[in-house]
Design a protein around this motif. Structure first.
Motif, mmCIF file in Angstrom:
data_model
loop_
_atom_site.group_PDB
_atom_site.id
_atom_site.type_symbol
_atom_site.label_atom_id
_atom_site.label_comp_id
_atom_site.label_asym_id
_atom_site.label_seq_id
_atom_site.Cartn_x
_atom_site.Cartn_y
_atom_site.Cartn_z
ATOM 1 N N ARG A 1 0.860 -1.190 0.000
ATOM 2 C CA ARG A 1 0.000 0.000 0.000
ATOM 3 C C ARG A 1 0.887 1.228 0.000
ATOM 4 N NH1 ARG A 1 -3.819 -0.024 4.731
ATOM 5 N NH2 ARG A 1 -1.844 0.048 5.834
ATOM 6 N N LEU A 2 0.683 2.070 -0.989
ATOM 7 C CA LEU A 2 1.387 3.337 -1.110
ATOM 8 C C LEU A 2 0.414 4.434 -0.693
ATOM 9 C CD1 LEU A 2 3.564 5.301 -2.301
ATOM 10 C CD2 LEU A 2 2.437 4.971 -4.511
ATOM 11 N N THR A 3 0.818 5.252 0.269
ATOM 12 C CA THR A 3 -0.009 6.376 0.692
ATOM 13 C C THR A 3 0.801 7.650 0.564
ATOM 14 O OG1 THR A 3 -1.104 4.936 2.308
ATOM 15 C CG2 THR A 3 -1.499 7.300 2.518
ATOM 16 N N ASP B 1 3.244 -2.937 3.981
ATOM 17 C CA ASP B 1 2.845 -4.262 3.523
ATOM 18 C C ASP B 1 1.383 -4.454 3.908
ATOM 19 O OD1 ASP B 1 5.379 -5.027 2.565
ATOM 20 O OD2 ASP B 1 6.014 -5.586 4.580
ATOM 21 N N CYS B 2 0.629 -5.091 3.051
ATOM 22 C CA CYS B 2 -0.763 -5.376 3.385
ATOM 23 C C CYS B 2 -1.170 -6.689 2.733
ATOM 24 C CB CYS B 2 -1.689 -4.237 2.953
ATOM 25 S SG CYS B 2 -1.750 -3.927 1.188
ATOM 26 N N GLU B 3 -2.313 -7.181 3.112
ATOM 27 C CA GLU B 3 -2.860 -8.394 2.530
ATOM 28 C C GLU B 3 -4.202 -8.066 1.912
ATOM 29 O OE1 GLU B 3 -4.177 -12.934 3.746
ATOM 30 O OE2 GLU B 3 -3.362 -11.595 5.270
ATOM 31 N N VAL B 4 -4.346 -8.350 0.648
ATOM 32 C CA VAL B 4 -5.605 -8.115 -0.049
ATOM 33 C C VAL B 4 -6.476 -9.353 0.126
ATOM 34 C CG1 VAL B 4 -6.701 -7.689 -2.280
ATOM 35 C CG2 VAL B 4 -4.530 -6.568 -1.711
ATOM 36 N N ILE B 5 -7.616 -9.164 0.732
ATOM 37 C CA ILE B 5 -8.553 -10.263 0.957
ATOM 38 C C ILE B 5 -9.454 -10.439 -0.261
ATOM 39 C CG2 ILE B 5 -10.416 -11.118 2.436
ATOM 40 C CD1 ILE B 5 -7.597 -10.914 3.769
#
Length: 131
Positions: free
Chosen positions: A10-12, A102-106
């Protein structure tokens, strides 16, 4: 149909609402460049109050003199695709904050362009669509 699941980045980007790029809103330029780069998606969120490196508080309260509200642009895609987009931001961002998480796409599934046209035709004819 576009699909993205599992580990992602994720880029913010945090900037001011009044920040511009060639007389256009900077947030709009970032979104359009992300679209041209083929990233999974980008969203812009307008804050109601905040401060950054300048330590000046920006707020949407009626009696405030500041109208340069905080804006966050959020982009999520695979790590490789997001990192490949970072040089675009180096060209655009003078002041602001750029972070990666880092993230997790559900669940993420885009629509085919044909699906959008089909839904639009259904709305014009008063048909209810399934969600």
């Amino acid at each position: 149909m576009t699909r993205l699941t599992g580990t992602a980045l994720r880029l913010t980007v945090f900037i001011g609402e009044n920040d511009t790029w060639h007389h256009k809103p900077l947030y709009s330029e970032i979104v359009h460049r992300a679209h041209r780069a083929g990233l999974a998606g980008a969203s812009v969120f307008r804050g109601i109050e905040g401060f950054g490196a300048s330590s000046l508080i920006h707020t949407s309260r009626l009696l405030s003199l500041s109208e340069d509200l905080p804006v966050a642009i959020v982009i999520v895609d695979t790590e490789d695709r997001v990192r490949a987009f970072l040089p675009e931001l180096n060209e655009l961002i003078g002041q602001g904050l750029v972070i990666l998480d880092d993230c997790e796409v559900i669940r993420y599934s885009g629509r085919d362009k044909g699906e959008d046209a089909h839904r639009d035709r259904g709305r014009k004819h008063g048909k209810k669509e399934d969600v």
